[in-house]
Motif scaffolding. Structure first.
Motif, PDB file in Angstrom:
ATOM      1  N   TRP A  73      -6.155   4.383  -2.512  1.00 46.00           N
ATOM      2  CA  TRP A  73      -5.659   3.310  -3.364  1.00 46.00           C
ATOM      3  C   TRP A  73      -5.394   2.028  -2.586  1.00 46.00           C
ATOM      4  O   TRP A  73      -5.135   0.979  -3.185  1.00 46.00           O
ATOM      5  CB  TRP A  73      -4.386   3.755  -4.076  1.00 46.00           C
ATOM      6  CG  TRP A  73      -4.658   4.835  -5.069  1.00 46.00           C
ATOM      7  CD1 TRP A  73      -4.624   6.185  -4.858  1.00 46.00           C
ATOM      8  CD2 TRP A  73      -5.053   4.663  -6.438  1.00 46.00           C
ATOM      9  NE1 TRP A  73      -4.954   6.868  -6.006  1.00 46.00           N
ATOM     10  CE2 TRP A  73      -5.227   5.957  -6.990  1.00 46.00           C
ATOM     11  CE3 TRP A  73      -5.260   3.550  -7.249  1.00 46.00           C
ATOM     12  CZ2 TRP A  73      -5.603   6.143  -8.318  1.00 46.00           C
ATOM     13  CZ3 TRP A  73      -5.635   3.731  -8.563  1.00 46.00           C
ATOM     14  CH2 TRP A  73      -5.799   5.019  -9.089  1.00 46.00           C
ATOM     15  N   ARG A  74      -5.483   2.077  -1.276  1.00 47.73           N
ATOM     16  CA  ARG A  74      -5.156   0.901  -0.473  1.00 47.73           C
ATOM     17  C   ARG A  74      -6.272  -0.148  -0.507  1.00 47.73           C
ATOM     18  O   ARG A  74      -6.108  -1.251   0.033  1.00 47.73           O
ATOM     19  CB  ARG A  74      -4.827   1.312   0.959  1.00 47.73           C
ATOM     20  CG  ARG A  74      -3.576   2.192   1.028  1.00 47.73           C
ATOM     21  CD  ARG A  74      -3.146   2.488   2.448  1.00 47.73           C
ATOM     22  NE  ARG A  74      -2.457   1.372   3.065  1.00 47.73           N
ATOM     23  CZ  ARG A  74      -1.178   1.047   2.869  1.00 47.73           C
ATOM     24  NH1 ARG A  74      -0.442   1.776   2.032  1.00 47.73           N
ATOM     25  NH2 ARG A  74      -0.638   0.038   3.480  1.00 47.73           N
ATOM     26  N   ALA A  75      -7.380   0.173  -1.136  1.00 46.90           N
ATOM     27  CA  ALA A  75      -8.448  -0.814  -1.292  1.00 46.90           C
ATOM     28  C   ALA A  75      -8.119  -1.824  -2.392  1.00 46.90           C
ATOM     29  O   ALA A  75      -8.790  -2.853  -2.514  1.00 46.90           O
ATOM     30  CB  ALA A  75      -9.769  -0.112  -1.609  1.00 46.90           C
ATOM     31  N   LEU A  76      -7.106  -1.540  -3.205  1.00 42.73           N
ATOM     32  CA  LEU A  76      -6.729  -2.453  -4.289  1.00 42.73           C
ATOM     33  C   LEU A  76      -6.137  -3.745  -3.719  1.00 42.73           C
ATOM     34  O   LEU A  76      -5.457  -3.737  -2.691  1.00 42.73           O
ATOM     35  CB  LEU A  76      -5.704  -1.799  -5.216  1.00 42.73           C
ATOM     36  CG  LEU A  76      -6.154  -0.605  -6.049  1.00 42.73           C
ATOM     37  CD1 LEU A  76      -5.007  -0.145  -6.927  1.00 42.73           C
ATOM     38  CD2 LEU A  76      -7.364  -0.943  -6.886  1.00 42.73           C
ATOM     39  N   ASP A  77      -6.366  -4.823  -4.432  1.00 45.65           N
ATOM     40  CA  ASP A  77      -5.768  -6.112  -4.098  1.00 45.65           C
ATOM     41  C   ASP A  77      -4.540  -6.289  -4.979  1.00 45.65           C
ATOM     42  O   ASP A  77      -4.663  -6.620  -6.165  1.00 45.65           O
ATOM     43  CB  ASP A  77      -6.791  -7.230  -4.331  1.00 45.65           C
ATOM     44  CG  ASP A  77      -6.226  -8.616  -4.035  1.00 45.65           C
ATOM     45  OD1 ASP A  77      -5.146  -8.700  -3.417  1.00 45.65           O
ATOM     46  OD2 ASP A  77      -6.860  -9.611  -4.446  1.00 45.65           O
TER      47      ASP A  77
END
Length: 323
Positions: A73-77
């Protein structure tokens, strides 16, 4: 080391047991999350710590393991992480949903995530507020691009962690998992806002956020444990921003009523936004909470400026509704 080895550290007995270090706690929670620890061992660890009380090292290590576990989920902006994990029994309607909408309309990307008991405390209100529920990072990105606001169910973030919360039915008590989820910040947002029900947890969460590298974190004793400002009470703001600790927020109204005493009609949440129902206390709750969130994001230098900003957003909300 096996999970049993970490249980031996914390439960060996008077004079021999000791708290886990941050490194040990991160490794122990790693065993819990990857399923290599037996169910009996997981319960033993969580309840031993519940009886003794978790340390800053332990909460930081556990939350760090959760962040590792939710890595995809850390790819979310995301600008603002907004956890929502309270059961809702001691609070009224989720006015903070309207606050989150205002923050999103200010141009920030806001990610709500949580599990609220049976979820009637929050999820049943999302559709009426135009808040999308996303099950994947791709769907979350689409929702954020469309409206700046998304809700991620805990079971989408981590099915294993959902199962850990369900242990309460067998153990009879909550565990530190509830606290760690508030600190998890799955998307790695630069700012996180968190509520607590029990004030001592504010310091634990504040320390964990700072050690795990969050640029800013604001933790308050909020309505029913959520990040929601009671307008009739002064609010102690724990945590840190880019320039240091937050100052406290004074009461907005001379009205000490409980949140449950505002209204029990779910339709009033949407009606307040649409302007077809008016209630000074409910409105002050929405604007006061939004102001704290805007302040934490650095949108305004002072709390007074943030409160004025929230009022302007409210005045123009009709033309900028969530998608």
């Amino acid at each position: 080391m096996s999970l049993a080895s970490y249980i031996a550290i914390v439960a060996r007995g008077p004079g021999r047991a000791r708290p886990l270090t941050e490194t040990e706690a991160r490794a122990a929670m790693g065993h819990v999350l990857d399923g290599t620890g037996a169910a009996e061992a997981v319960g033993a660890l969580l309840m031993t710590l519940r009886l003794r009380g978790e340390t800053e090292d332990e909460i930081t290590g556990f939350a760090g393991a959760l962040r590792d576990h939710m890595q995809r989920w850390r790819a979310l902006d995301v600008d603002l992480d907004w956890p929502s994990y309270s059961a809702g029994r001691t609070r009224g309607l989720p006015w903070y949903l309207l606050s989150a909408r205002l923050v999103a309309q200010a141009g920030y990307r806001v990610m709500l995530h949580g599990r609220n008991g049976g979820d009637a405390a929050l999820r049943s209100y999302l559709a009426a507020q135009g808040v999308a529920i996303a099950q994947t990072p791709a769907a979350a990105t689409a929702a954020l691009d469309a409206s700046g606001l998304v809700y991620i169910p805990l079971e989408a973030l981590s099915r294993r962690t959902t199962d850990l919360l369900a242990l309460r039915a067998h153990l009879g008590l909550r565990s530190c998992v509830n606290t760690c989820l508030r600190v998890a910040n799955p998307a790695g947002a630069r700012v996180t806002v968190q509520g607590v029900f029990h004030p001592p947890y504010r310091a634990l969460q504040e320390t964990a956020c700072k050690r795990l590298g969050d640029t800013a974190a604001m933790i308050i004793k909020g309505g029913g444990g959520e990040f929601e400002r009671h307008p009739g009470k002064a609010v102690v703001c724990h945590g840190h921003g880019p320039t240091g600790a937050w100052t406290d927020a004074p009461a907005l109204l001379r009205d000490p009523r409980r949140l449950t005493e505002v209204t029990d009609n779910p339709a009033h949440l949407t009606a307040l936004w649409n302007g077809t129902w008016h209630h000074p206390f409910a409105l002050a709750t929405v604007l006061g909470t939004a102001a704290l969130a805007l302040w934490s994001l650095g949108a305004n230098q002072t709390l007074a400026d943030a409160e004025a900003h929230a009022a302007r957003l409210w005045a123009t909300r009709s033309s900028r509704r969530a998608a």
